[in-house]
Design a protein around this motif. Sequence first.
Motif, PDB file in Angstrom:
ATOM      1  N   CYS A  39      35.834  51.204  29.601  1.00  0.00           N
ATOM      2  CA  CYS A  39      36.038  49.929  28.913  1.00  0.00           C
ATOM      3  C   CYS A  39      36.127  48.778  29.900  1.00  0.00           C
ATOM      4  N   ASP A  40      35.751  47.586  29.422  1.00  0.00           N
ATOM      5  CA  ASP A  40      35.872  46.380  30.240  1.00  0.00           C
ATOM      6  C   ASP A  40      37.325  46.165  30.647  1.00  0.00           C
ATOM      7  N   LYS A  41      37.538  45.726  31.860  1.00  0.00           N
ATOM      8  CA  LYS A  41      38.887  45.521  32.380  1.00  0.00           C
ATOM      9  C   LYS A  41      39.661  44.526  31.515  1.00  0.00           C
TER      10      LYS A  41
ATOM     11  N   LYS B 245      40.584  44.723  28.382  1.00  0.00           N
ATOM     12  CA  LYS B 245      40.264  44.669  26.953  1.00  0.00           C
ATOM     13  C   LYS B 245      41.020  45.774  26.216  1.00  0.00           C
ATOM     14  N   THR B 246      42.274  45.497  25.888  1.00  0.00           N
ATOM     15  CA  THR B 246      43.131  46.504  25.268  1.00  0.00           C
ATOM     16  C   THR B 246      42.615  46.929  23.901  1.00  0.00           C
TER      17      THR B 246
ATOM     18  N   THR C 272      39.535  47.006  22.611  1.00  0.00           N
ATOM     19  CA  THR C 272      38.379  47.899  22.648  1.00  0.00           C
ATOM     20  C   THR C 272      38.776  49.263  23.208  1.00  0.00           C
ATOM     21  N   TYR C 273      39.684  49.261  24.174  1.00  0.00           N
ATOM     22  CA  TYR C 273      40.153  50.541  24.718  1.00  0.00           C
ATOM     23  C   TYR C 273      40.800  51.382  23.628  1.00  0.00           C
TER      24      TYR C 273
ATOM     25  N   GLU D 218      38.156  51.654  34.107  1.00  0.00           N
ATOM     26  CA  GLU D 218      37.936  50.232  33.854  1.00  0.00           C
ATOM     27  C   GLU D 218      36.659  49.757  34.540  1.00  0.00           C
TER      28      GLU D 218
ATOM     29  N   SER E  59      34.457  46.516  35.930  1.00  0.00           N
ATOM     30  CA  SER E  59      34.416  45.122  36.359  1.00  0.00           C
ATOM     31  C   SER E  59      33.174  44.968  37.228  1.00  0.00           C
TER      32      SER E  59
ATOM     33  N   GLY F  40      32.631  47.460  25.019  1.00  0.00           N
ATOM     34  CA  GLY F  40      32.670  46.241  25.822  1.00  0.00           C
ATOM     35  C   GLY F  40      31.313  45.942  26.415  1.00  0.00           C
TER      36      GLY F  40
ATOM     37  N   SER G 292      40.012  31.610  18.822  1.00  0.00           N
ATOM     38  CA  SER G 292      38.966  32.495  19.309  1.00  0.00           C
ATOM     39  C   SER G 292      37.653  31.730  19.341  1.00  0.00           C
TER      40      SER G 292
END
Length: 316
Positions: free
Chosen positions: A8-10, A12-13, A15-16, A34, A36, A77, A161
């Motif tokens: 997952c993208d760093k 991004k809680t 999506t994780y 993660e 990046s 992500g 957002s």
Amino acid sequence: MTDAWIVCDKGKTGTYNQCLGVATALDLSFESKEVSLKFPWSFLPAKFAKRYNLTPKNLQSLDVFPKPWPRIIIAAGRQSATMALSMASSCYTIFVQDPRVDPALFNLVIAPQHDGLAGKKVIQTIGSIHSLTKEKVAKAAADFASPLAGPYVTVLLGGDSHYYRYTAEAIQQLAIQLRHLITDRYPGASLLITPSRRTKKEHLEILRTALEGVSFDIWDGSGDNPYLAYLGIADAIVVMGDSVSMASEACVTGKPVHIFELPLRHEKFQLFYKQLYLGDHARPLNAEIPAWDHQPLNELKRITPIVKSHLQALSL
């Protein structure tokens, strides 16, 4: 050997947590990684990972994806789509959400129906998948001492957002509708309000002033987040319309869920609301609507056998 990596993208809680739900439901042993990406791959579409036969070492400065790779990659992500495709020749790739590239590049894509993806490799869901269950929120509620007397209406706040910027007028309107709700639908109820990371402090102050005379408590950010406990003890739940994930989580409880709709910039939100309403999972926040036979929504439970059948077909 580990069955899977969650990629997952760093930072991004959200999506994780969706990937975590998939890995847990499939009963896989997993490690979390993660992503990046370094320039220029952090800005380029994920399809370039395939086009140029890129490897994780090409994409990221820190080598946190060493071989041997696991048999399954579960990713979510924008940057993680690139990383997952760099390992796709050796791993079965499951992508959660819209990858923003051709879904056929992955072995399986799990995406909300309102994103409009289709194909043999796509499993559509109503809203976002997650790892919450009725049992988890009930357990959190059992260990929680509310500062107010019940019954309870839990309010899940959102924030600014890409699709919407909150205004003072919107917060004022929310307060008016909450007053109506606990007067007409749930007489004498207390409001348990939890903000998100995106909720502005000035909007919380507006809400506090507008709810003067009402029994309410707003979590101040100290201590453990009462989010699960609030869902567990709620007699009804109000969700701001800017968060598909919060609405999806609220609907798993099987309790009345009321959506405070907002003038969002993307039609996908309207499509999502429509699916919730048609399935009797939620209703608009409106004191005039009648009570309904609300139905719990557990898309992860529904799709797990489908994902397992895909894996079994490939002897994974």
